[in-house]
Design a protein around this motif. Structure first.
Motif, mmCIF file in Angstrom:
data_model
loop_
_atom_site.group_PDB
_atom_site.id
_atom_site.type_symbol
_atom_site.label_atom_id
_atom_site.label_comp_id
_atom_site.label_asym_id
_atom_site.label_seq_id
_atom_site.Cartn_x
_atom_site.Cartn_y
_atom_site.Cartn_z
ATOM 1 N N ASP A 185 -0.291 14.484 0.515
ATOM 2 C CA ASP A 185 -1.769 15.335 0.611
ATOM 3 C C ASP A 185 -3.044 14.362 1.239
ATOM 4 O O ASP A 185 -3.952 15.347 0.910
ATOM 5 C CB ASP A 185 -1.957 16.079 -0.716
ATOM 6 N N VAL A 186 -2.673 13.517 1.549
ATOM 7 C CA VAL A 186 -4.035 12.626 2.342
ATOM 8 C C VAL A 186 -3.164 11.604 3.436
ATOM 9 O O VAL A 186 -1.870 11.458 3.934
ATOM 10 C CB VAL A 186 -3.659 11.359 1.122
ATOM 11 N N SER A 187 -4.688 11.345 4.658
ATOM 12 C CA SER A 187 -3.877 11.672 6.027
ATOM 13 C C SER A 187 -3.944 9.689 6.738
ATOM 14 O O SER A 187 -3.072 9.509 6.951
ATOM 15 C CB SER A 187 -4.449 12.106 7.351
ATOM 16 N N GLU A 188 -4.769 9.964 5.313
ATOM 17 C CA GLU A 188 -5.468 8.126 5.880
ATOM 18 C C GLU A 188 -5.172 6.893 4.269
ATOM 19 O O GLU A 188 -6.106 7.667 3.648
ATOM 20 C CB GLU A 188 -6.187 7.914 6.733
ATOM 21 N N LYS A 189 -5.040 6.211 4.186
ATOM 22 C CA LYS A 189 -5.545 5.984 3.401
ATOM 23 C C LYS A 189 -5.749 3.885 3.887
ATOM 24 O O LYS A 189 -5.031 3.369 4.646
ATOM 25 C CB LYS A 189 -4.688 5.676 2.185
ATOM 26 N N LYS A 190 -6.785 3.226 3.465
ATOM 27 C CA LYS A 190 -7.102 1.835 3.872
ATOM 28 C C LYS A 190 -7.414 1.125 2.633
ATOM 29 O O LYS A 190 -7.900 1.441 1.396
ATOM 30 C CB LYS A 190 -8.042 2.450 4.609
ATOM 31 N N GLU A 191 -6.480 0.192 2.804
ATOM 32 C CA GLU A 191 -6.524 -1.248 1.705
ATOM 33 C C GLU A 191 -6.885 -2.421 2.190
ATOM 34 O O GLU A 191 -6.244 -3.282 2.850
ATOM 35 C CB GLU A 191 -5.839 -1.270 0.495
ATOM 36 N N GLY A 192 -8.190 -2.808 2.653
ATOM 37 C CA GLY A 192 -8.623 -4.335 3.630
ATOM 38 C C GLY A 192 -8.173 -4.249 4.668
ATOM 39 O O GLY A 192 -8.936 -3.135 4.729
ATOM 40 N N ARG A 193 -7.298 -4.869 4.802
ATOM 41 C CA ARG A 193 -7.046 -4.922 6.291
ATOM 42 C C ARG A 193 -6.153 -4.199 6.221
ATOM 43 O O ARG A 193 -4.903 -4.079 7.339
ATOM 44 C CB ARG A 193 -6.823 -6.111 6.734
ATOM 45 N N PHE A 194 -5.392 -3.266 5.982
ATOM 46 C CA PHE A 194 -3.920 -2.360 5.487
ATOM 47 C C PHE A 194 -4.684 -0.488 6.050
ATOM 48 O O PHE A 194 -4.851 -0.538 5.395
ATOM 49 C CB PHE A 194 -3.005 -2.994 5.075
ATOM 50 N N THR A 195 -3.962 -0.301 6.617
ATOM 51 C CA THR A 195 -3.731 0.990 6.142
ATOM 52 C C THR A 195 -2.547 1.647 6.750
ATOM 53 O O THR A 195 -2.060 1.618 7.981
ATOM 54 C CB THR A 195 -5.289 1.552 7.863
ATOM 55 N N ILE A 196 -2.350 2.942 5.809
ATOM 56 C CA ILE A 196 -1.585 3.753 6.439
ATOM 57 C C ILE A 196 -1.657 4.937 7.404
ATOM 58 O O ILE A 196 -3.272 6.543 6.265
ATOM 59 C CB ILE A 196 -0.332 3.917 5.273
ATOM 60 N N SER A 197 -1.358 5.662 8.030
ATOM 61 C CA SER A 197 -1.901 7.522 9.098
ATOM 62 C C SER A 197 -0.155 7.617 8.364
ATOM 63 O O SER A 197 0.775 7.243 8.458
ATOM 64 C CB SER A 197 -1.855 6.566 10.342
ATOM 65 N N PHE A 198 -0.366 9.019 8.061
ATOM 66 C CA PHE A 198 -0.222 9.949 7.681
ATOM 67 C C PHE A 198 -0.326 11.504 8.568
ATOM 68 O O PHE A 198 -1.117 12.054 8.131
ATOM 69 C CB PHE A 198 0.456 10.201 5.965
ATOM 70 N N ASN A 199 0.925 11.293 9.455
ATOM 71 C CA ASN A 199 1.432 12.961 9.487
ATOM 72 C C ASN A 199 2.190 13.720 9.126
ATOM 73 O O ASN A 199 3.160 13.188 8.873
ATOM 74 C CB ASN A 199 1.355 13.057 11.207
ATOM 75 N N LYS A 200 1.939 14.539 8.340
ATOM 76 C CA LYS A 200 3.064 15.482 7.025
ATOM 77 C C LYS A 200 3.517 16.607 8.409
ATOM 78 O O LYS A 200 5.294 16.473 8.151
ATOM 79 C CB LYS A 200 2.324 15.768 6.098
ATOM 80 N N SER A 201 2.885 16.404 8.891
ATOM 81 C CA SER A 201 3.531 17.551 10.200
ATOM 82 C C SER A 201 5.205 17.152 10.993
ATOM 83 O O SER A 201 5.979 17.578 11.909
ATOM 84 C CB SER A 201 3.160 18.290 11.076
ATOM 85 N N ALA A 202 4.354 16.018 11.778
ATOM 86 C CA ALA A 202 5.750 15.296 12.268
ATOM 87 C C ALA A 202 6.657 14.220 11.370
ATOM 88 O O ALA A 202 7.393 13.944 11.859
ATOM 89 C CB ALA A 202 5.246 14.524 13.384
ATOM 90 N N ILE A 261 0.996 -1.655 -0.193
ATOM 91 C CA ILE A 261 0.170 0.157 0.087
ATOM 92 C C ILE A 261 1.060 1.626 -0.206
ATOM 93 O O ILE A 261 1.610 1.048 0.741
ATOM 94 C CB ILE A 261 -0.964 -0.428 1.070
ATOM 95 N N ALA A 262 0.457 2.213 -0.378
ATOM 96 C CA ALA A 262 1.039 3.615 -0.391
ATOM 97 C C ALA A 262 0.628 4.863 -0.786
ATOM 98 O O ALA A 262 -1.124 4.440 -0.657
ATOM 99 C CB ALA A 262 2.259 3.915 -1.699
ATOM 100 N N ILE A 263 1.396 6.019 -0.373
ATOM 101 C CA ILE A 263 0.281 7.182 0.001
ATOM 102 C C ILE A 263 1.005 8.621 -0.268
ATOM 103 O O ILE A 263 1.919 8.381 -0.225
ATOM 104 C CB ILE A 263 -0.392 7.569 1.699
ATOM 105 N N ARG A 264 0.464 9.176 -0.339
ATOM 106 C CA ARG A 264 0.827 10.481 -0.835
ATOM 107 C C ARG A 264 0.391 11.973 0.681
ATOM 108 O O ARG A 264 -0.304 11.527 1.038
ATOM 109 C CB ARG A 264 0.515 11.893 -2.215
ATOM 110 N N LEU A 312 1.551 5.551 -9.597
ATOM 111 C CA LEU A 312 2.052 5.625 -8.185
ATOM 112 C C LEU A 312 3.108 4.796 -8.149
ATOM 113 O O LEU A 312 3.695 4.400 -7.365
ATOM 114 C CB LEU A 312 0.860 4.314 -7.095
ATOM 115 N N ARG A 313 4.396 5.110 -9.350
ATOM 116 C CA ARG A 313 5.743 4.922 -9.329
ATOM 117 C C ARG A 313 6.034 3.277 -8.789
ATOM 118 O O ARG A 313 7.196 3.195 -7.949
ATOM 119 C CB ARG A 313 6.372 5.985 -9.298
ATOM 120 N N GLU A 314 5.335 2.410 -8.634
ATOM 121 C CA GLU A 314 4.983 1.083 -8.079
ATOM 122 C C GLU A 314 6.747 0.228 -8.882
ATOM 123 O O GLU A 314 7.099 0.720 -10.027
ATOM 124 C CB GLU A 314 4.297 0.236 -8.711
ATOM 125 N N GLN A 315 8.129 0.174 -8.123
ATOM 126 C CA GLN A 315 8.593 -0.830 -7.818
ATOM 127 C C GLN A 315 8.363 -2.460 -8.171
ATOM 128 O O GLN A 315 8.033 -2.246 -7.235
ATOM 129 C CB GLN A 315 10.003 -0.248 -7.714
#
Lengths: 112, 115
Positions: free
Chosen positions: A53-70, A48-51, B101-104
Motif C-alpha cells: 500500500d506504499v510506493s516508496e520507503k526510505k531508511e537512511g541510504r536505502f530506499t525501496i520503490s514498489f510498483n504494485k500494478s507491475a 528494509i521492508a515495504i507493504r 513487520l514479521r521480521e525473521q
C-alpha cells in the motif's frame, strides 16, 4: 517455479554511486516485501521492508520503490560504500508469520 | 548474545550417515523456520513451527528430512541417510508472533558437506 525473480545476478559500483537491484513477483497474494543483506559466513539480515500500500520507503541510504500494478519492486542504495559489498536478497511473504520466498540474490561489489 | 544460534557451524558427513542440526531461537520467539541455501542461491523454505506445532513442512525435500521442536524452543533438523545433494547451508530463523513487520531473525547457519 521461481516466484520471485531478481536481477542483476552481480553488480559492481564505484564508491559514492547508486546501486539498483530489481525484483519481480508473480503471486498477488504476497503482501510484505523485505530485503535482506548477507555477508559471507553469516545469515541474512533484514535491511528494509515495504507493504504494497506504499510506493516508496526510505531508511537512511536505502530506499525501496514498489510498483504494485507491475508487480515489481527495487532496492536503491545511495552513496554506496565498500562496506555495502555483500549479497542482497529480495523476498516476499504471503501473510503474517508465513515463510519467506527469496529471489536468487545479487552480489554487490563496491569499489573504493 | 540474544541472537539465533546454530550448531554445529560446520558438519562433514559421509554419504549415508545421519546428521542432526540444532537451532536455538531468540528467547520468547514463537515462530521458527528452517531454510536450505545452496551455494550461490537464495534460501529456500523447508519447514515452519509455531511453538511446538509444525504448521508447514511442505518444503522438506524428502522423507529423509525431519524437524522437531518438542518444547516450543530449541529445534532440531535431522537428515537421514545423507546424499551429496543435501550439501548446503541450513539456516534457522525465528520471529516474534507480535512483530508487526514479521521480521525473521536468522542464525549464522550450519554448512553441511556430504562426501
Amino acid at each position: 517455479q521461481q516466484q520471485v525473480k531478481q536481477s542483476p545476478q552481480s553488480l559492481i559500483v564505484q564508491k559514492g554511486g547508486i546501486s539498483i537491484i530489481n525484483c519481480a513477483y508473480e503471486n498477488t497474494a504476497f503482501d510484505y516485501f523485505p530485503w535482506y543483506q548477507q555477508f559471507p559466513g553469516k545469515g541474512p539480515a533484514l535491511l528494509i521492508a515495504i507493504r504494497p500500500d506504499v510506493s516508496e520507503k526510505k531508511e537512511g541510504r536505502f530506499t525501496i520503490s514498489f510498483n504494485k500494478s507491475a508487480k515489481q519492486f527495487s532496492l536503491h542504495i545511495m552513496d554506496s560504500q565498500p562496506g555495502d559489498s555483500a549479497t542482497y536478497f529480495c523476498a516476499a511473504v504471503k501473510y503474517s508469520g508465513s515463510r519467506l520466498t527469496f529471489g536468487e540474490g545479487t552480489q554487490l561489489t563496491v569499489n573504493p | 548474545g540474544a541472537g539465533v544460534s546454530q550448531s554445529p557451524r560446520y558438519k562433514v558427513a559421509k554419504r549415508g550417515q545421519d546428521v542432526a542440526l540444532r537451532c536455538d531461537p531468540i528467547s520468547g520467539h514463537v515462530s521458527l523456520f528452517w531454510y536450505q541455501q545452496a551455494l550461490g542461491q537464495g534460501p529456500e523454505f523447508l519447514t515452519y513451527f509455531q511453538n511446538e506445532a509444525q504448521l508447514d513442512k511442505s518444503g522438506l525435500p524428502s522423507d529423509r528430512f525431519f524437524a522437531e521442536r518438542p518444547e516450543g524452543s530449541v529445534s532440531t533438523l535431522k537428515i537421514q541417510r545423507t546424499q551429496q545433494e543435501d550439501s548446503a547451508v541450513y539456516l534457522c530463523a525465528s520471529s516474534s508472533y507480535r512483530g508487526q513487520l514479521r521480521e525473521q531473525y536468522f542464525g549464522p547457519g550450519t554448512r553441511l558437506t556430504v562426501t
